[in-house]
Design an enzyme around this catalytic site. Structure first.
Site, PDB file in Angstrom:
ATOM      1  N   ASP A  32       0.826  -1.205   0.000  1.00 19.35           N
ATOM      2  CA  ASP A  32       0.000   0.000   0.000  1.00 19.35           C
ATOM      3  C   ASP A  32       0.861   1.256   0.000  1.00 19.35           C
ATOM      4  O   ASP A  32       1.729   1.431   0.860  1.00 19.35           O
ATOM      5  CB  ASP A  32      -0.921  -0.006   1.218  1.00 19.35           C
ATOM      6  CG  ASP A  32      -1.927   1.127   1.170  1.00 19.35           C
ATOM      7  OD1 ASP A  32      -1.617   2.199   1.720  1.00 19.35           O
ATOM      8  OD2 ASP A  32      -3.003   0.944   0.569  1.00 19.35           O
TER       9      ASP A  32
ATOM     10  N   THR B  33      -0.067   4.486   0.424  1.00 20.22           N
ATOM     11  CA  THR B  33      -0.400   5.416   1.499  1.00 20.22           C
ATOM     12  C   THR B  33       0.259   4.994   2.808  1.00 20.22           C
ATOM     13  O   THR B  33       0.824   5.821   3.531  1.00 20.22           O
ATOM     14  CB  THR B  33      -1.921   5.508   1.688  1.00 20.22           C
ATOM     15  OG1 THR B  33      -2.508   6.059   0.510  1.00 20.22           O
ATOM     16  CG2 THR B  33      -2.277   6.389   2.874  1.00 20.22           C
TER      17      THR B  33
ATOM     18  N   CYS C 100      -2.281   5.070 -10.735  1.00 18.92           N
ATOM     19  CA  CYS C 100      -2.407   5.280  -9.295  1.00 18.92           C
ATOM     20  C   CYS C 100      -1.726   6.593  -8.962  1.00 18.92           C
ATOM     21  O   CYS C 100      -0.531   6.755  -9.257  1.00 18.92           O
ATOM     22  CB  CYS C 100      -1.758   4.132  -8.515  1.00 18.92           C
ATOM     23  SG  CYS C 100      -1.653   4.420  -6.735  1.00 18.92           S
TER      24      CYS C 100
ATOM     25  N   ALA D   4       1.039   6.389  -6.201  1.00 21.53           N
ATOM     26  CA  ALA D   4       2.242   5.744  -6.736  1.00 21.53           C
ATOM     27  C   ALA D   4       3.187   6.743  -7.391  1.00 21.53           C
ATOM     28  O   ALA D   4       4.386   6.479  -7.520  1.00 21.53           O
ATOM     29  CB  ALA D   4       1.856   4.664  -7.742  1.00 21.53           C
TER      30      ALA D   4
ATOM     31  N   LYS E  57     -12.683   0.358  -2.906  1.00 24.00           N
ATOM     32  CA  LYS E  57     -11.730  -0.753  -2.990  1.00 24.00           C
ATOM     33  C   LYS E  57     -12.398  -2.084  -2.688  1.00 24.00           C
ATOM     34  O   LYS E  57     -11.845  -3.144  -3.028  1.00 24.00           O
ATOM     35  CB  LYS E  57     -10.529  -0.509  -2.070  1.00 24.00           C
ATOM     36  CG  LYS E  57      -9.517   0.471  -2.671  1.00 24.00           C
ATOM     37  CD  LYS E  57      -8.245   0.531  -1.852  1.00 24.00           C
ATOM     38  CE  LYS E  57      -7.219   1.480  -2.481  1.00 24.00           C
ATOM     39  NZ  LYS E  57      -6.667   0.957  -3.736  1.00 24.00           N
TER      40      LYS E  57
END
Length: 236
Positions: free
Chosen positions: A48, A50, A83, A86, A168
């Site tokens: 992940d 974040t 993303c 990212a 999600k």
């Protein structure tokens, strides 16, 4: 031989599928052969983003590099990571591959400068990681970037994305849409002239015409940019 687009996906799976759909929709194809040859690697092992930015998880760079190299070895001549968060790591990944990675932030900035030259205040809907990294503030230094406050961020934006009934989890209508619209209204109240959907999942729940100011879908804008670059003969 035709150029091949490589989509470095898995961040998350729904967003990867959504971006590929945007590529298809942006291509003015008259037959199958008009479409862009595309390789998709949906690498679900990427940690992940974040969590890493917040200091609560491992770096996603090694898995992102692995995925990029798979696409490069498969013949991709251009890469894109659907993303936003990212993009905090895009330069690190680019250093490890020879294929150019399209930077969503650069594409979006050029689009805003062209289409909305009078805008000075931009409202940002994004993950907490992107907020705290100030990714947009750095890339859009000429603008005033408006962020949601901590309560709105957690109870509306992050709940809509990561909650049990969130995007999600595969739920893109109903509560996630309502939460995103309400979060957008708080930014408009601060003076936002346009809103940016700064997380790949958000366009799955928030429609571009849902509020009284323009809501920009960077995935759609970037897809159009890529099609123009890879299929210039089809785009006037």
């Amino acid at each position: 031989m035709a150029e091949i687009l490589g989509i470095l996906g898995g961040m998350g799976a729904e967003a990867t599928s959504y971006f590929f759909q945007q590529i298809i929709k942006a291509t003015p194809a008259k037959n199958d052969r008009d479409h862009i040859p595309t390789l998709i690697y949906s690498n679900s092992e990427i940690p992940d983003r974040t969590a890493c930015i917040l200091g609560k998880g491992e770096s996603p760079v090694p898995e992102m590099v692995k995925a990029a190299k798979v696409l490069e070895q498969g013949g991709a001549s251009m890469l894109f990571m659907p993303c936003f968060t990212a993009h905090n790591f895009v330069e690190a990944v680019q250093q490890e591959v020879n294929v150019p990675i399209v930077n969503l932030l650069h594409v979006l900035k050029e689009y805003i400068q062209t289409e909305y030259p009078d805008v000075t205040k931009i409202g940002l809907l994004c993950t907490t990681g992107t907020n705290q990294s100030r990714l947009f503030d750095k890339a859009f230094s000429e603008y005033e970037i408006l962020h949601t406050d901590d309560e709105v961020q957690e109870k509306m934006v992050m709940e809509a994305i990561y909650g049990k009934g969130g995007i999600k989890a595969g739920i893109t209508e109903g509560e996630p849409s309502r939460l995103m619209e309400d979060a957008g209204r708080t930014l408009i109240a601060q003076g936002a002239q346009i809103l940016i959907m700064g997380c790949t999942e958000i366009p799955l729940a928030l429609k571009e015409d849902a509020l009284e100011v323009p809501i920009l879908n960077p995935m759609k804008i970037t897809a159009q940019y890529i099609v123009k670059r890879m299929k210039p003969e089809l785009v006037k």
